[in-house]
Design a protein around this motif. Structure first.
Motif, short mmCIF file in Angstrom:
data_model
loop_
_atom_site.label_atom_id
_atom_site.label_comp_id
_atom_site.label_asym_id
_atom_site.label_seq_id
_atom_site.Cartn_x
_atom_site.Cartn_y
_atom_site.Cartn_z
N MET A 14 14.91 6.95 7.81
CA MET A 14 14.61 6.52 6.45
C MET A 14 15.88 6.07 5.76
O MET A 14 16.96 6.55 6.07
CB MET A 14 14.01 7.68 5.63
CG MET A 14 12.68 8.16 6.10
SD MET A 14 11.98 9.40 4.99
CE MET A 14 13.15 10.73 5.13
N GLU A 15 15.73 5.16 4.80
CA GLU A 15 16.85 4.68 4.01
C GLU A 15 16.50 4.84 2.53
O GLU A 15 15.83 3.99 1.95
CB GLU A 15 17.15 3.22 4.33
CG GLU A 15 18.30 2.65 3.53
CD GLU A 15 18.54 1.19 3.85
OE1 GLU A 15 19.71 0.81 3.90
OE2 GLU A 15 17.57 0.44 4.02
N PRO A 16 16.94 5.94 1.90
CA PRO A 16 16.64 6.10 0.47
C PRO A 16 17.70 5.40 -0.39
O PRO A 16 18.90 5.55 -0.15
CB PRO A 16 16.69 7.61 0.29
CG PRO A 16 17.60 8.11 1.36
CD PRO A 16 17.51 7.13 2.50
N ASP B 130 12.44 -9.34 -0.17
CA ASP B 130 12.67 -8.70 1.12
C ASP B 130 11.67 -9.32 2.09
O ASP B 130 10.46 -9.24 1.87
CB ASP B 130 12.45 -7.20 0.99
CG ASP B 130 13.08 -6.40 2.10
OD1 ASP B 130 13.71 -7.01 3.00
OD2 ASP B 130 12.94 -5.16 2.09
N LEU B 131 12.16 -9.94 3.13
CA LEU B 131 11.30 -10.62 4.09
C LEU B 131 10.48 -9.61 4.89
O LEU B 131 10.88 -8.44 5.02
CB LEU B 131 12.13 -11.49 5.02
CG LEU B 131 12.89 -12.64 4.33
CD1 LEU B 131 13.77 -13.36 5.33
CD2 LEU B 131 11.92 -13.60 3.67
N PRO B 132 9.37 -10.03 5.44
CA PRO B 132 8.56 -9.11 6.26
C PRO B 132 9.40 -8.48 7.38
O PRO B 132 10.25 -9.14 7.97
CB PRO B 132 7.47 -10.01 6.83
CG PRO B 132 7.40 -11.17 5.92
CD PRO B 132 8.79 -11.38 5.40
N HIS B 133 9.14 -7.22 7.63
CA HIS B 133 9.84 -6.51 8.71
C HIS B 133 8.97 -5.35 9.15
O HIS B 133 7.98 -5.02 8.51
CB HIS B 133 11.22 -6.02 8.23
CG HIS B 133 11.19 -5.13 7.03
ND1 HIS B 133 11.02 -3.77 7.10
CD2 HIS B 133 11.29 -5.42 5.70
CE1 HIS B 133 11.04 -3.25 5.88
NE2 HIS B 133 11.19 -4.23 5.00
N GLU B 134 9.35 -4.74 10.26
CA GLU B 134 8.62 -3.56 10.72
C GLU B 134 8.87 -2.41 9.77
O GLU B 134 9.92 -2.33 9.13
CB GLU B 134 9.11 -3.16 12.12
CG GLU B 134 8.61 -4.06 13.21
CD GLU B 134 8.99 -3.52 14.58
OE1 GLU B 134 9.05 -2.29 14.75
OE2 GLU B 134 9.24 -4.35 15.46
N GLY B 135 7.92 -1.53 9.68
CA GLY B 135 8.14 -0.32 8.89
C GLY B 135 7.31 -0.25 7.64
O GLY B 135 6.38 -1.04 7.42
N GLU B 136 7.68 0.73 6.82
CA GLU B 136 6.94 1.02 5.60
C GLU B 136 7.91 1.21 4.46
O GLU B 136 9.09 1.52 4.67
CB GLU B 136 6.09 2.29 5.81
CG GLU B 136 5.09 2.13 6.94
CD GLU B 136 4.38 3.43 7.31
OE1 GLU B 136 4.92 4.52 7.05
OE2 GLU B 136 3.28 3.33 7.86
N GLU B 137 7.40 1.04 3.23
CA GLU B 137 8.20 1.20 2.03
C GLU B 137 7.51 2.20 1.10
O GLU B 137 6.29 2.20 0.99
CB GLU B 137 8.33 -0.14 1.29
CG GLU B 137 8.86 -1.29 2.12
CD GLU B 137 10.37 -1.33 2.21
OE1 GLU B 137 11.04 -0.80 1.30
OE2 GLU B 137 10.88 -1.90 3.18
N SER C 176 11.51 2.74 5.73
CA SER C 176 11.51 3.37 7.05
C SER C 176 10.96 2.36 8.06
O SER C 176 9.85 1.89 7.90
CB SER C 176 10.65 4.63 7.05
OG SER C 176 10.63 5.20 8.34
N PRO C 177 11.73 1.99 9.06
CA PRO C 177 13.12 2.37 9.30
C PRO C 177 14.04 1.65 8.32
O PRO C 177 13.60 0.76 7.61
CB PRO C 177 13.36 1.91 10.74
CG PRO C 177 12.45 0.74 10.92
CD PRO C 177 11.24 1.06 10.08
N PRO C 178 15.33 2.03 8.30
CA PRO C 178 16.28 1.37 7.38
C PRO C 178 16.23 -0.14 7.54
O PRO C 178 16.12 -0.66 8.64
CB PRO C 178 17.64 1.92 7.82
CG PRO C 178 17.31 3.24 8.41
CD PRO C 178 15.98 3.05 9.10
N ASN C 179 16.30 -0.81 6.41
CA ASN C 179 16.25 -2.26 6.37
C ASN C 179 17.50 -2.76 5.67
O ASN C 179 17.49 -3.04 4.50
CB ASN C 179 14.98 -2.70 5.62
CG ASN C 179 14.82 -4.20 5.62
OD1 ASN C 179 15.20 -4.86 6.55
ND2 ASN C 179 14.24 -4.71 4.55
N PHE C 180 18.60 -2.79 6.40
CA PHE C 180 19.88 -3.13 5.80
C PHE C 180 20.30 -4.55 6.08
O PHE C 180 19.84 -5.20 6.95
CB PHE C 180 20.96 -2.16 6.27
CG PHE C 180 20.97 -1.92 7.76
CD1 PHE C 180 21.72 -2.69 8.60
CD2 PHE C 180 20.17 -0.93 8.31
CE1 PHE C 180 21.69 -2.47 9.97
CE2 PHE C 180 20.16 -0.70 9.67
CZ PHE C 180 20.92 -1.46 10.49
#
Length: 177
Positions: free
Chosen positions: A99-101, A115-122, A173-177
């Motif tokens: 996770m990336e808080p 934020d462009l589409p990516h795997e994971g959840e927000e 989640s997962p981190p989207n940096f």
């Protein structure tokens, strides 16, 4: 490695006083104090008694691997200002975690970058103000105390149409940096 400080750290983690550890090992409190201050060197037999009392092994005592950081101080956080908003990464090693808080502060009549589409959840929780969560072509209103949760499979961003600053605790989640 400073053996004494490691023993002290392990003793404190086990929630033992110097006297309690000494009693369990048939040693004196003074000896434990000298040991923890690196003023004396224990025999192997004494070390074996100490690690047994601490519930660890000799290998654990001499292990150089550090425990993962659990507490993250405010001064360790990384903050970046963007046009109209700021982001503070609340966990310094979030890129290796699941996770990336972050804390996002959005100025009045501003929005975060898309934020462009990516795997994971927000997930987000509105701490102050009011925001609009934009996911694809849909918009959702959130006020202080509200939260949002979605799969990050569409372009998304946050908007503050109000006249006051908005603060959002946002977790990816997962981190989207």
């Amino acid at each position: 490695m400073e053996l004494g400080s490691k023993i002290k750290q392990l003793r404190l983690r086990a929630d033992l006083t110097q006297e309690e550890l000494a009693d369990r090992c048939e040693l004196t409190k003074g000896y434990i104090s000298q040991l923890e201050n690196d003023n004396t060197s224990p025999s192997i037999a004494t070390l074996e008694d100490i690690v047994k009392a601490l519930g660890i092994t000799l290998a654990d005592l001499f292990s150089e691997t550090e425990e993962p950081n659990v507490i993250f101080k405010a001064e360790d956080c990384n903050e970046k200002d963007y046009d109209g908003y700021s982001t503070t990464w609340l966990v310094s090693n979030s890129t290796i975690n699941e996770m990336e808080p972050i804390l996002t502060v959005i100025q009045p009549n501003q929005s975060t970058d898309e934020d462009l589409p990516h795997e994971g959840e927000e997930f987000g929780y509105v701490l102050e103000g009011k925001i609009i969560v934009v996911i694809g072509k849909k918009s959702y209103k959130c006020a202080k105390g509200d939260s949002f949760y979605f799969k990050a499979e569409k372009t998304h961003y946050l908007k503050n149409n109000g006249n006051k600053e908005a603060k959002v605790l946002w977790v990816s989640s997962p981190p989207n940096f």
